[in-house]
Motif scaffolding. Structure first.
Motif, PDB file in Angstrom:
ATOM      1  N   LEU A   1      16.690  39.420  56.472  1.00 40.12           N
ATOM      2  CA  LEU A   1      16.868  38.946  57.839  1.00 40.12           C
ATOM      3  C   LEU A   1      18.348  38.837  58.183  1.00 40.12           C
ATOM      4  CD1 LEU A   1      15.713  37.834  60.485  1.00 40.12           C
ATOM      5  CD2 LEU A   1      15.678  35.553  59.420  1.00 40.12           C
ATOM      6  N   ALA A   2      19.135  38.299  57.252  1.00 36.73           N
ATOM      7  CA  ALA A   2      20.577  38.210  57.481  1.00 36.73           C
ATOM      8  C   ALA A   2      21.195  39.603  57.614  1.00 36.73           C
ATOM      9  CB  ALA A   2      21.246  37.446  56.346  1.00 36.73           C
ATOM     10  N   SER A   3      20.730  40.550  56.801  1.00 37.95           N
ATOM     11  CA  SER A   3      21.245  41.920  56.892  1.00 37.95           C
ATOM     12  C   SER A   3      20.893  42.550  58.239  1.00 37.95           C
ATOM     13  CB  SER A   3      20.675  42.777  55.755  1.00 37.95           C
ATOM     14  OG  SER A   3      21.051  42.264  54.497  1.00 37.95           O
ATOM     15  N   TRP A   4      19.667  42.327  58.708  1.00 30.25           N
ATOM     16  CA  TRP A   4      19.251  42.885  59.995  1.00 30.25           C
ATOM     17  C   TRP A   4      20.053  42.278  61.144  1.00 30.25           C
ATOM     18  CZ3 TRP A   4      16.692  40.374  64.119  1.00 30.25           C
ATOM     19  CH2 TRP A   4      16.270  41.223  65.145  1.00 30.25           C
ATOM     20  N   LEU A   5      20.246  40.943  61.106  1.00 29.13           N
ATOM     21  CA  LEU A   5      21.041  40.294  62.151  1.00 29.13           C
ATOM     22  C   LEU A   5      22.486  40.784  62.131  1.00 29.13           C
ATOM     23  CD1 LEU A   5      19.726  36.615  61.939  1.00 29.13           C
ATOM     24  CD2 LEU A   5      19.326  38.257  63.781  1.00 29.13           C
ATOM     25  N   GLU A   6      23.015  40.999  60.934  1.00 32.69           N
ATOM     26  CA  GLU A   6      24.386  41.508  60.829  1.00 32.69           C
ATOM     27  C   GLU A   6      24.502  42.883  61.475  1.00 32.69           C
ATOM     28  OE1 GLU A   6      27.713  42.573  57.386  1.00 32.69           O
ATOM     29  OE2 GLU A   6      25.648  42.083  56.838  1.00 32.69           O
ATOM     30  N   THR A   7      23.554  43.760  61.163  1.00 35.74           N
ATOM     31  CA  THR A   7      23.578  45.102  61.760  1.00 35.74           C
ATOM     32  C   THR A   7      23.468  45.025  63.275  1.00 35.74           C
ATOM     33  OG1 THR A   7      22.550  46.020  59.771  1.00 35.74           O
ATOM     34  CG2 THR A   7      22.444  47.348  61.771  1.00 35.74           C
ATOM     35  N   LEU A   8      22.586  44.160  63.769  1.00 34.16           N
ATOM     36  CA  LEU A   8      22.375  44.035  65.209  1.00 34.16           C
ATOM     37  C   LEU A   8      23.627  43.509  65.910  1.00 34.16           C
ATOM     38  CD1 LEU A   8      20.311  44.205  67.545  1.00 34.16           C
ATOM     39  CD2 LEU A   8      19.700  41.823  67.039  1.00 34.16           C
ATOM     40  N   VAL A   9      24.229  42.449  65.360  1.00 29.12           N
ATOM     41  CA  VAL A   9      25.404  41.837  65.987  1.00 29.12           C
ATOM     42  C   VAL A   9      26.589  42.796  65.956  1.00 29.12           C
ATOM     43  CG1 VAL A   9      27.101  39.986  65.753  1.00 29.12           C
ATOM     44  CG2 VAL A   9      24.670  39.468  65.557  1.00 29.12           C
TER      45      VAL A   9
ATOM     46  N   PHE B   1      28.209  36.829  57.790  1.00 26.90           N
ATOM     47  CA  PHE B   1      26.861  37.283  57.443  1.00 26.90           C
ATOM     48  C   PHE B   1      26.725  37.513  55.938  1.00 26.90           C
ATOM     49  CE2 PHE B   1      26.600  38.371  61.990  1.00 26.90           C
ATOM     50  CZ  PHE B   1      25.344  37.844  62.271  1.00 26.90           C
TER      51      PHE B   1
END
Length: 516
Positions: free
Chosen positions: A498-506, A439
């Motif tokens: 968006l990449a930061s949000w996806l990283e947090t979610l995953v 990420f």
């Protein structure tokens, strides 16, 4: 075969293949001259280069020094004051996400002399060195700090004697990465019309002459300058690292303000900070209103003015052309980087053979690389994809490979004890553990992907945001120039967030799965 010979064999074979292909004229009807022809043309044009090289060196050197000084001071401030770091986060992300091609025309219009080149070079180095400084100052030897405190040293003594000394290798690593960025920034400003001399200006004047050997010569000289700047700091870093590595043991994290602890005021301030700095710079430089658009001026141009519908239609048409190819190119670059990192873990010899070629593509400034790829691939979608993959895969590869390499050895012992193959070990342990680095690679490459696409559109395809920016310069449509710059930054910041949000979610879901 001796190890040193194996290391140099792939580059030598590549150069030999280049010479043969050029002599036989088998690539794109002479678009790839033989290396001997390029060197011959460099000799013929030798009187032209000193003035152009000196202009580029002066601008990039001044920008490198100014940008790195500001970056190191900013890194010190952010480590000592987490509130300042949170307040400046929006500005830092905007600077990181800013495509140089979008800001180059604005700098050329609003500043004089060599200033646009210096500013663009400084912007190119700031974020890399600032982040390296923060990283180096954050991770320090807590035991050495305890000794300083035991002898009566305060926070300043710990910073001066332990943290600054321990941060030297990280800062030098930032300098190493930033040096080619400074060269690229200066050449982009020169290419955009920032003066008579400079390699960018020389390249611009050489386009359309039907002389591929000259274009390749300029590209190789630009690559040599950027590569040497990288090599100088790599050498310094290697020598300094041996003296400072002991200070990086037993790392202690400095306190920081976590997102959930940040007050609403800090969040609002972080969002407004880039706009405040934008307005303040225009006011301080006394830029005429016609040339320098404030944030409200961009809003008025795009939404309130009589020409707003036309501007919106042109911008939307350009976005429809730019965004899909950016996403495809970024995905392809990440996939290539992932495959290369995996191959490097399974077959290190392949990676050692490939890396010299990759390093050359990364040190060659994009403005110099693009005309050469146009000669080889034409002006279609292929050249855009190649440029985008070229600028995204190497930083992503470095991040992913670093993540795989930093998997604790103890985590790998269990599958090895059961006789797992290298691929099984990689799939079950190393790759899942390196997801945060993947990420991080996405956040790092998203702005570079947009930059690559816009440069290809500007110089090659005549489509999208890059072409709209170029057309607006010709029409003196200053409102559209500022609008494209703002939209490109918003898109890059959007990709980053968006990449930061996806990283947090995953990572949150992975943590929940492990707890279950």
């Amino acid at each position: 075969m001796a190890p040193d010979l194996r290391r140099w064999l792939p580059p030598v074979l590549l150069l030999a293949a280049w010479e043969i292909a050029g002599q036989l004229d088998i690539v794109a009807s002479g678009a790839l001259p033989a290396l001997s022809e390029i060197l011959g043309r460099l000799w013929v044009d030798r009187a032209d280069y000193p003035a152009h090289v000196m202009a580029t060196l002066l601008a990039s050197g001044a920008g490198f020094a100014i940008g790195n000084l500001i970056a190191v001071l900013a890194g010190l401030l952010f480590v000592m004051s987490p509130v300042a770091e949170r307040l400046s986060r929006g500005l830092n992300i905007a600077i990181f996400a800013l495509p140089p091609i979008a800001i180059a025309p604005i700098l050329t219009l609003t500043l004089e002399g060599m200033t646009p080149r210096i500013v663009l070079a400084a912007l190119g180095v700031y974020f890399v060195t600032m982040q390296a400084t923060v990283t180096g100052l954050t991770h320090y030897d807590s035991r050495a700090a305890d000794v300083v405190r035991a002898y009566g040293g305060g926070r300043g003594a710990v910073l001066r004697l332990i943290r600054l000394r321990g941060a030297v290798p990280a800062i030098l690593s930032g300098f190493r990465v930033a040096a080619p960025n400074a060269v690229l920034g200066a050449i982009l400003a020169e290419f955009g019309g920032g003066g008579r001399f400079g390699l960018g200006a020389y390249l611009l004047g050489s386009l359309g002459r039907g002389e591929p050997d000259r274009l390749w010569g300029i590209g190789l000289v630009a690559t040599l300058i950027a590569g040497l700047s990288y090599a100088v700091f790599a050498l310094i870093s290697r020598r300094m690292l041996g003296a400072s590595i002991a200070l990086s043991l037993n790392p202690a994290a400095s306190p920081s303000v976590q997102p959930e602890q940040a007050s609403l005021l800090l969040v609002v301030g972080a969002v407004l900070m880039p706009f405040a700095v934008w307005w303040a710079i225009l006011w301080a430089l006394r830029v005429p209103e016609m040339l320098g658009k404030t944030p409200w001026g961009v809003v008025d141009y795009l939404f309130l003015a009589q020409t707003a519908p036309t501007a919106q239609a042109r911008l939307l048409a350009a976005l429809v052309q730019t965004l899909p190819i950016t996403l495809v190119g970024m995905a392809a670059g990440l996939a290539f980087a992932f495959a290369l990192a995996v191959a490097g873990r399974l077959t290190p010899a392949f990676t050692r053979a490939f890396l010299p070629v990759a390093l050359v593509t990364q040190t060659m400034p994009l403005v110099a690389l693009t005309p050469l790829l146009v000669l080889l691939l034409g002006r279609g979608t292929a050249v855009t994809l190649w440029i985008t993959i070229s600028v995204t895969f190497f930083p992503a590869y470095v991040m992913i490979a670093q993540g795989i390499a930093q998997v604790p050895r103890a985590a790998l012992e269990l599958p090895r004890a059961y006789g797992a193959t290298g691929w099984v070990e990689l799939r079950l342990v190393a790759l899942p553990a390196s997801i945060p680095w993947l990420f991080a690679a996405v956040r790092l490459t998203a702005p570079r992907a947009l930059l690559g696409v816009m440069i290809a559109e500007w110089l090659a395809t005549g489509r999208g945001l890059g072409n709209l920016l170029n057309q607006s310069r010709g029409y003196l449509d200053f409102g559209m120039i500022w609008t494209v710059a703002v939209v490109s930054v918003v898109i890059s910041v959007g990709f980053y967030l968006l990449a930061s949000w996806l990283e947090t979610l995953v990572l949150r879901r992975m943590g929940m799965a492990l707890r279950e």
